[in-house]
Design an enzyme around this catalytic site. Structure first.
Site, PDB file in Angstrom:
ATOM      1  NE  ARG A   2      -4.262  -1.172   2.148  1.00 36.32           N
ATOM      2  CZ  ARG A   2      -5.394  -1.295   2.702  1.00 36.32           C
ATOM      3  NH1 ARG A   2      -5.634  -1.397   4.362  1.00 36.32           N
ATOM      4  NH2 ARG A   2      -6.287  -2.176   2.443  1.00 36.32           N
ATOM      5  CE  LYS A   4     -19.551 -13.880   8.451  1.00 34.09           C
ATOM      6  NZ  LYS A   4     -20.077 -13.284   9.048  1.00 34.09           N
ATOM      7  N   GLY A  53      -8.297  -7.499  -0.123  1.00 39.54           N
ATOM      8  CA  GLY A  53      -8.437  -7.255   0.609  1.00 39.54           C
ATOM      9  C   GLY A  53      -7.448  -8.818   0.913  1.00 39.54           C
ATOM     10  N   GLY A 112     -13.003  -3.577   1.694  1.00 43.69           N
ATOM     11  CA  GLY A 112     -14.652  -2.719   1.322  1.00 43.69           C
ATOM     12  C   GLY A 112     -14.427  -1.919  -0.004  1.00 43.69           C
TER      13      GLY A 112
END
Length: 395
Positions: free
Chosen positions: A36, A197, A352, A375
């Site tokens: 990053r 999920k 992610g 996100g």
């Protein structure tokens, strides 16, 4: 998506505040992954070459609106210097007279790093007075932190109306690459979904189902889809409140002519700490075991489905890749997506855990783009407007 960025005339001899994301993994006194940090150099280098005086502002961890020395950005200043090859001057606040003094005294070719912006509770409240204090020492604002662009904070969106504001190179690249695989992707278009999920991917499915040619579903979320087909999934993860969604998605995909492929087999074990594994067909999952990775038949099926793709978006690993016993599926998909890239497809990794896996297995340079935002990339692919990005959109 095209975004408004800066030219030399916009920043020459100007004091520029750059929102970066230095919320990086930090352990035992060092940054363990500086991807990053390095991702911002294109923007920062261009600002320095253009004659700007530059300060970087970021959050780091979750200090809950108070000063926490363990989350001071002072600790990562050496890593930033090492990544950029320029001197970094640290200021132990992000607003007030210390910032103004540092900017006045800043030698050409050096950069200021401001203290953790979340040490001020007003940051996450997007307090207008705090945004005004952030903006005061500066002439220009550059938003380059895509991974924080889905947050309407003072340092990501509150300062935009207060200064001449532009998108940085990283933000521009994220808009171009994610736009290429979510807005008008060239077909055949393969969407790969994984992770734990179903609930995390509902809006992505809703936004991209009409655009996809093929959808590959792996990871923990696949077992909710398999259970929705009345298959035995043993002790595998299952969101029982999402079974109706899974059934409806399967039916809608069929009606739209979209191939939605589920695992044919799984690597199963007694738990995450197991030392022994088995391969089980999806039609014969042992009741006492759980699926923790896709199996060899599924790897072959998914790799075959990727051949000939012109656009690929991948969000979510195929298994618990942090454990080598359950990493085979994710690693094999990395290779399959890299092969697509080599054949000319636009391939984007949606940040992610998927980005972490691609870097861990050494495939980050073999795909078109690895997003810096988990996100944020999800919300972008859901079709949402990101508050730290939308103001720069060229319509």
């Amino acid at each position: 998506m095209q975004l408004k960025t800066f030219a030399r005339k916009d920043i020459e001899n100007k004091k520029v505040l750059v929102r970066v994301d230095f919320n990086v993994p930090f352990k035992d006194g060092r940054v363990s992954d500086d991807a990053r940090i390095r991702a911002h150099w294109s923007t920062l280098g261009r600002l320095l070459d253009g004659g700007a005086s530059v300060a970087m502002v970021s959050h780091f961890g979750r200090p809950k609106g108070g000063v926490d020395p363990s989350l001071s950005l002072r600790q990562i200043a050496p890593d930033v210097e090492n990544a950029y090859g320029v001197r970094v001057r640290f200021v132990d606040d992000c607003v007030g007279p210390k910032v103004r003094a540092a900017m006045e005294a800043l030698p050409r070719g050096e950069i200021v790093l401001l203290e953790n912006v979340r040490f001020h509770p007003e940051e996450q409240k997007n307090d207008p007075d705090f945004a005004s204090e952030l903006a005061k020492p500066f002439d220009v604002f550059v938003m380059d932190a895509f991974s924080a662009a889905h947050r309407a904070d003072a340092s990501t969106s509150g300062v935009i109306p207060l200064l001449a504001s532009f998108a940085g190179d990283l933000l521009v690249k994220e808009g171009e690459m994610l736009g290429a695989v979510s807005e008008n992707p060239e077909k055949p278009y393969v969407l790969i979904l994984g992770g734990a999920k179903v609930s995390d991917k509902i809006d992505v499915v809703g936004n991209l189902l009409d655009k996809a040619t093929t959808i590959l579903v792996g990871g923990g979320m696949a077992y909710t889809f398999l259970r929705a087909q009345r298959l035995e999934i043993g002790r595998s993860l299952c969101e029982t409140d999402r079974l109706d969604f899974a059934r409806e998605t399967l039916e809608e995909a069929k009606a739209k002519g979209v191939r939605l492929l589920l695992p044919l087999d799984s690597v199963v074990a007694s738990g995450l700490d197991a030392t022994e594994t088995k391969i089980a067909d999806s039609s014969a999952m042992p009741a006492e075991l759980m699926g923790l990775d896709i199996g060899p038949k599924t790897i072959e099926l998914f790799a075959s489905a990727l051949k000939g793709a012109r656009s690929v978006l991948w969000n979510g690993p195929m298994g618990v890749f942090e454990n080598p016993l359950f990493a085979g599926g994710t690693k094999a998909l990395c290779q399959a997506v890299a092969d697509c890239t080599k054949d000319g497809a636009v391939t984007v990794i949606g940040g992610g855990d998927t980005a972490a896996a691609v870097r861990e297995f050494g495939f980050d340079s073999k795909v078109s783009h690895v997003s810096t935002g988990g996100g944020a990339s999800l919300e972008y692919c859901e079709g949402k407007k990101l508050p730290g990005m939308a103001p720069f959109e060229i319509r």
